[in-house]
Design a protein around this motif. Structure first.
Motif, PDB file in Angstrom:
ATOM      1  N   SER A   1     -34.480  30.492 -34.296  1.00 38.10           N
ATOM      2  CA  SER A   1     -35.345  30.914 -35.392  1.00 38.10           C
ATOM      3  C   SER A   1     -34.535  31.254 -36.638  1.00 38.10           C
ATOM      4  O   SER A   1     -34.948  30.952 -37.764  1.00 38.10           O
ATOM      5  CB  SER A   1     -36.193  32.119 -34.973  1.00 38.10           C
ATOM      6  OG  SER A   1     -35.381  33.235 -34.671  1.00 38.10           O
ATOM      7  N   LEU A   2     -33.358  31.856 -36.446  1.00 39.79           N
ATOM      8  CA  LEU A   2     -32.505  32.152 -37.598  1.00 39.79           C
ATOM      9  C   LEU A   2     -31.968  30.859 -38.200  1.00 39.79           C
ATOM     10  O   LEU A   2     -31.891  30.732 -39.432  1.00 39.79           O
ATOM     11  CB  LEU A   2     -31.356  33.062 -37.181  1.00 39.79           C
ATOM     12  CG  LEU A   2     -30.417  33.507 -38.308  1.00 39.79           C
ATOM     13  CD1 LEU A   2     -31.175  34.264 -39.392  1.00 39.79           C
ATOM     14  CD2 LEU A   2     -29.278  34.362 -37.752  1.00 39.79           C
TER      15      LEU A   2
ATOM     16  N   SER B   1     -34.548  29.504 -40.382  1.00 45.74           N
ATOM     17  CA  SER B   1     -34.624  30.252 -41.630  1.00 45.74           C
ATOM     18  C   SER B   1     -33.574  29.757 -42.620  1.00 45.74           C
ATOM     19  O   SER B   1     -33.862  29.590 -43.819  1.00 45.74           O
ATOM     20  CB  SER B   1     -34.429  31.746 -41.351  1.00 45.74           C
ATOM     21  OG  SER B   1     -34.571  32.510 -42.525  1.00 45.74           O
TER      22      SER B   1
ATOM     23  N   ALA C   1     -34.017  42.082 -39.720  1.00 46.26           N
ATOM     24  CA  ALA C   1     -35.058  41.156 -39.279  1.00 46.26           C
ATOM     25  C   ALA C   1     -36.359  41.386 -40.038  1.00 46.26           C
ATOM     26  O   ALA C   1     -37.034  40.440 -40.454  1.00 46.26           O
ATOM     27  CB  ALA C   1     -35.281  41.288 -37.773  1.00 46.26           C
ATOM     28  N   SER C   2     -36.718  42.652 -40.241  1.00 45.88           N
ATOM     29  CA  SER C   2     -37.945  42.971 -40.982  1.00 45.88           C
ATOM     30  C   SER C   2     -37.837  42.547 -42.440  1.00 45.88           C
ATOM     31  O   SER C   2     -38.805  42.055 -43.029  1.00 45.88           O
ATOM     32  CB  SER C   2     -38.235  44.473 -40.889  1.00 45.88           C
ATOM     33  OG  SER C   2     -38.472  44.861 -39.555  1.00 45.88           O
TER      34      SER C   2
ATOM     35  N   LEU D   1     -36.042  40.079 -43.630  1.00 45.39           N
ATOM     36  CA  LEU D   1     -36.120  38.620 -43.691  1.00 45.39           C
ATOM     37  C   LEU D   1     -37.550  38.129 -43.522  1.00 45.39           C
ATOM     38  O   LEU D   1     -37.944  37.128 -44.134  1.00 45.39           O
ATOM     39  CB  LEU D   1     -35.217  38.016 -42.611  1.00 45.39           C
ATOM     40  CG  LEU D   1     -35.116  36.493 -42.559  1.00 45.39           C
ATOM     41  CD1 LEU D   1     -34.698  35.916 -43.905  1.00 45.39           C
ATOM     42  CD2 LEU D   1     -34.135  36.055 -41.465  1.00 45.39           C
ATOM     43  N   ARG D   2     -38.364  38.822 -42.721  1.00 46.51           N
ATOM     44  CA  ARG D   2     -39.742  38.396 -42.472  1.00 46.51           C
ATOM     45  C   ARG D   2     -40.575  38.340 -43.750  1.00 46.51           C
ATOM     46  O   ARG D   2     -41.434  37.470 -43.891  1.00 46.51           O
ATOM     47  CB  ARG D   2     -40.413  39.341 -41.473  1.00 46.51           C
ATOM     48  CG  ARG D   2     -39.977  39.130 -40.046  1.00 46.51           C
ATOM     49  CD  ARG D   2     -40.833  39.905 -39.059  1.00 46.51           C
ATOM     50  NE  ARG D   2     -40.282  39.751 -37.723  1.00 46.51           N
ATOM     51  CZ  ARG D   2     -39.536  40.658 -37.114  1.00 46.51           C
ATOM     52  NH1 ARG D   2     -39.258  41.801 -37.730  1.00 46.51           N
ATOM     53  NH2 ARG D   2     -39.066  40.438 -35.904  1.00 46.51           N
TER      54      ARG D   2
ATOM     55  N   GLN E   1     -38.499  35.753 -47.057  1.00 47.19           N
ATOM     56  CA  GLN E   1     -38.561  34.291 -47.105  1.00 47.19           C
ATOM     57  C   GLN E   1     -39.901  33.752 -47.603  1.00 47.19           C
ATOM     58  O   GLN E   1     -39.920  32.822 -48.423  1.00 47.19           O
ATOM     59  CB  GLN E   1     -38.221  33.694 -45.748  1.00 47.19           C
ATOM     60  CG  GLN E   1     -37.993  32.179 -45.800  1.00 47.19           C
ATOM     61  CD  GLN E   1     -36.909  31.733 -44.845  1.00 47.19           C
ATOM     62  OE1 GLN E   1     -36.992  32.016 -43.661  1.00 47.19           O
ATOM     63  NE2 GLN E   1     -35.899  31.033 -45.343  1.00 47.19           N
TER      64      GLN E   1
ATOM     65  N   THR F   1     -42.339  29.351 -41.022  1.00 48.15           N
ATOM     66  CA  THR F   1     -41.450  30.496 -41.234  1.00 48.15           C
ATOM     67  C   THR F   1     -42.060  31.779 -40.674  1.00 48.15           C
ATOM     68  O   THR F   1     -41.379  32.573 -40.014  1.00 48.15           O
ATOM     69  CB  THR F   1     -41.160  30.664 -42.730  1.00 48.15           C
ATOM     70  OG1 THR F   1     -40.477  29.507 -43.212  1.00 48.15           O
ATOM     71  CG2 THR F   1     -40.304  31.882 -42.988  1.00 48.15           C
TER      72      THR F   1
ATOM     73  N   SER G   1     -40.432  33.905 -37.490  1.00 44.46           N
ATOM     74  CA  SER G   1     -39.934  35.268 -37.728  1.00 44.46           C
ATOM     75  C   SER G   1     -40.225  36.205 -36.564  1.00 44.46           C
ATOM     76  O   SER G   1     -39.634  37.280 -36.471  1.00 44.46           O
ATOM     77  CB  SER G   1     -40.549  35.826 -39.013  1.00 44.46           C
ATOM     78  OG  SER G   1     -41.944  36.053 -38.865  1.00 44.46           O
ATOM     79  N   ARG G   2     -41.113  35.803 -35.661  1.00 48.57           N
ATOM     80  CA  ARG G   2     -41.415  36.628 -34.487  1.00 48.57           C
ATOM     81  C   ARG G   2     -40.218  36.739 -33.555  1.00 48.57           C
ATOM     82  O   ARG G   2     -40.139  37.670 -32.741  1.00 48.57           O
ATOM     83  CB  ARG G   2     -42.587  36.025 -33.712  1.00 48.57           C
ATOM     84  CG  ARG G   2     -43.891  35.913 -34.494  1.00 48.57           C
ATOM     85  CD  ARG G   2     -44.876  35.030 -33.741  1.00 48.57           C
ATOM     86  NE  ARG G   2     -45.092  35.511 -32.368  1.00 48.57           N
ATOM     87  CZ  ARG G   2     -45.579  34.756 -31.388  1.00 48.57           C
ATOM     88  NH1 ARG G   2     -45.861  33.475 -31.616  1.00 48.57           N
ATOM     89  NH2 ARG G   2     -45.754  35.264 -30.188  1.00 48.57           N
TER      90      ARG G   2
ATOM     91  N   TYR H   1     -36.786  36.689 -34.444  1.00 44.26           N
ATOM     92  CA  TYR H   1     -35.507  37.153 -34.975  1.00 44.26           C
ATOM     93  C   TYR H   1     -34.916  38.241 -34.062  1.00 44.26           C
ATOM     94  O   TYR H   1     -35.649  39.094 -33.548  1.00 44.26           O
ATOM     95  CB  TYR H   1     -35.666  37.729 -36.380  1.00 44.26           C
ATOM     96  CG  TYR H   1     -36.062  36.733 -37.436  1.00 44.26           C
ATOM     97  CD1 TYR H   1     -35.659  35.408 -37.375  1.00 44.26           C
ATOM     98  CD2 TYR H   1     -36.840  37.129 -38.527  1.00 44.26           C
ATOM     99  CE1 TYR H   1     -36.026  34.499 -38.349  1.00 44.26           C
ATOM    100  CE2 TYR H   1     -37.213  36.227 -39.509  1.00 44.26           C
ATOM    101  CZ  TYR H   1     -36.808  34.911 -39.415  1.00 44.26           C
ATOM    102  OH  TYR H   1     -37.172  34.021 -40.386  1.00 44.26           O
TER     103      TYR H   1
END
Length: 408
Positions: free
Chosen positions: A13-14, A17, A74-75, A77-78, A81, A177, A181-182, A184
Motif C-alpha cells: 500500500s505504501l 502511495s 499513517a494518519s 498520509l491518509r 494524498q 488511494t 490507506s487502510r 498503512y
C-alpha cells in the motif's frame, strides 16, 4: 492476519502511495508550459509560482514533524494524498490567475505532509525488514512518473485541456488511494518499537551533511522537473509534444536504477552506490549543457536519471539509521531540504538562464551535485549494506519479510 501478511500489505500500500505521487507530480510539472499559457503567467512571474510550491511544502513538512507525534504518519498520509490529487484537478479547473495560485498553494501544503509521512513509513518498514527496501518505494514513484508523463504527452498530443488531462487520473486514483490507506503500517503499529524521541544535543549537526546532500540532489531533480520541457523547446528547438519526453525519459531511467538499486546497496554498500550515482549525474548535466540537439539532450537526461535516482532514497535511509529512536523527526527535517533544493533550483536555473545562458545554467546543478562526493561517508559503510549477513542480527527485531523477489 499474521504479522508477515500485515507488513506485506503495508509495504504494497505504501508502494502504491509512492506510485500515485509520481503520477500526480509528473502531470503537474510536464504541463508547466500549458499552465503558463492557460493563465497568462509571464516568464518573469513563472519562477515565483514555481518557488511558492516548495516554500509551502517546507512549512508543511515542519508542521508534520509535530503532527505525527500526535496522530502518526499513517494518519497524515491518509488525508494528505487525496488533497494533493484534488489540488491537481484544481490547477486544471481554474480560469483566472488567483485560481491557479490557490490550487498550487494547496498542492504545496498537502504535498509537504505527504512526502514527509510517506518516507517516515518507508524508513520504519525498512528497519523491520532489516534490509534495503527504500529504493523500491522510490522506484514505484518513478513508475508513477512515467505513467503521468505519458498521460501528459497524450494530453499535449490530442490538444486536451488541462482539466480533461487531469480528471481521468483523479477519478481512477483517488478511490484506490483511499482504499489502500487502510493498510498503512507505521511505527505505532509495529510492536516493540521504542517511543519517538528528539534528535538530542548536537543531533542536527550530525544530520546536516545529509541535509546538504538532499538539497543538492533536489536542485538537480528540480532542474529536470521544472526546466527540461522549456530547455528542449526553447534552447534545443523541439516541438511542444517532444518537450514532454525528457521528463518521461528521466523517470524511466530512475525506475530502472531504483529497481536494481536495493540489490546494489546490499552488494556494494550505500557509499559506493551513492558515489557512482553522483558521478553519472554530473556527466548527465555536462551532456545536457553541450547538446547540439534534442536527442542528445535526452541522452543527458537519461544519464541524470541513472545517477540521481539512488541519492535521495539512500539519504532518507541513512537518516533513519543515524537516528533509530527519532527517525520520524529526522525524516521530517531532512525532507525540508527536499524543498530547499526545489526552492533554490528553480529560480537559480531560471535566473542564470535569463541573465546569461540556459546551457551555462545547467553547469551549476552539475557542480552542486558533486558536493555529494565530499559527504558520501555520511551514508555509512558496512552497516548501510543490509546484506544477507545483516538481515538477522542478535538482539534486532529485523524480520525477513517478502524475500524471493517480492519487491514493491
Amino acid at each position: 492476519m499474521t504479522e508477515d501478511v500485515r507488513l506485506r500489505r503495508g509495504r504494497a500500500s505504501l508502494g502504491f502511495s509512492f506510485f500515485v505521487q509520481g503520477v500526480t507530480f509528473a502531470l503537474l510539472v510536464t504541463r508547466i508550459p500549458a499552465i503558463q499559457d492557460r493563465y497568462g503567467i509571464s516568464d518573469g512571474l513563472l519562477p515565483a509560482f514555481l518557488a511558492a510550491v516548495p516554500v509551502l511544502a517546507g512549512v508543511s513538512s515542519v508542521a508534520t514533524e509535530h503532527l505525527v507525534k500526535r496522530v502518526g504518519p499513517a494518519s497524515v498520509l491518509r488525508w494528505a494524498q487525496p488533497l494533493v490529487l484534488l489540488s491537481l484537478l484544481g490547477v486544471g479547473a481554474g480560469s483566472q490567475m488567483w485560481h491557479v495560485a490557490v490550487a498550487l498553494g494547496t498542492f504545496g501544503l498537502s504535498v509537504g505532509a505527504l512526502d514527509a509521512s510517506m518516507n517516515m513509513l518507508g524508513v520504519s518498514l525498512q528497519r523491520v525488514y532489516g534490509r534495503s527496501i527504500m529504493l523500491g518505494f522510490h522506484a514505484a514513484y518513478s513508475l508513477g512518473g512515467i505513467v503521468g508523463a505519458s498521460a501528459a504527452w497524450a494530453g499535449a498530443h490530442w490538444h486536451l485541456s488541462l482539466f480533461a488531462s487531469y480528471l481521468p487520473a483523479v477519478v481512477v486514483l483517488l478511490p484506490l488511494t483511499l482504499y489502500g490507506s487502510r493498510f498503512y503500517v507505521g511505527r505505532r503499529d509495529i510492536e516493540d518499537q521504542v517511543p519517538e524521541k528528539g534528535l538530542g544535543a548536537g543531533g542536527f549537526t550530525l544530520l546536516l551533511p545529509l541535509c546538504l546532500v538532499m538539497a543538492c540532489a533536489y536542485i538537480g531533480d528540480s532542474t529536470v522537473s521544472n526546466w527540461s520541457a522549456k530547455y528542449l523547446q526553447d534552447v534545443l528547438g523541439s516541438s511542444e509534444q517532444l518537450a514532454t519526453v525528457p521528463y518521461n525519459v528521466y523517470m524511466v531511467t530512475t525506475l530502472i536504477g531504483r529497481a536494481v538499486g536495493d540489490l546494489g546497496v546490499r552488494r556494494f554498500g550505500a557509499v559506493a552506490v551513492v558515489r557512482i550515482g553522483t558521478l553519472v549525474a554530473a556527466g548527465g548535466f555536462a551532456v545536457v549543457a553541450a547538446a547540439p540537439g534534442a536527442w542528445v539532450g535526452m541522452l543527458g537526461f537519461t544519464l541524470l536519471g541513472i545517477g540521481l535516482c539512488v541519492i535521495v532514497p539512500q539519504t532518507f535511509a541513512a537518516a533513519g539509521r543515524l537516528f533509530p529512536g527519532a527517525s520520524d523527526t529526522a525524516v521530517a527535517r531532512l525532507n525540508i531540504f527536499n524543498y530547499v533544493g526545489f526552492l533554490i533550483g528553480s529560480p537559480l536555473v531560471g535566473g542564470i538562464g535569463d541573465a546569461w545562458s540556459y546551457r551555462g545554467a545547467m553547469l551549476v546543478p552539475m557542480a552542486l551535485v558533486l558536493v555529494t562526493l565530499f559527504h558520501a561517508r555520511s551514508f555509512g559503510s558496512e552497516g548501510a549494506r543490509y546484506g544477507v549477513r545483516h538481515e538477522r542480527r542478535a538482539g534486532d527485531r529485523a524480520v525477513d519479510v517478502g524475500r524471493g523477489g517480492n519487491e514493491v
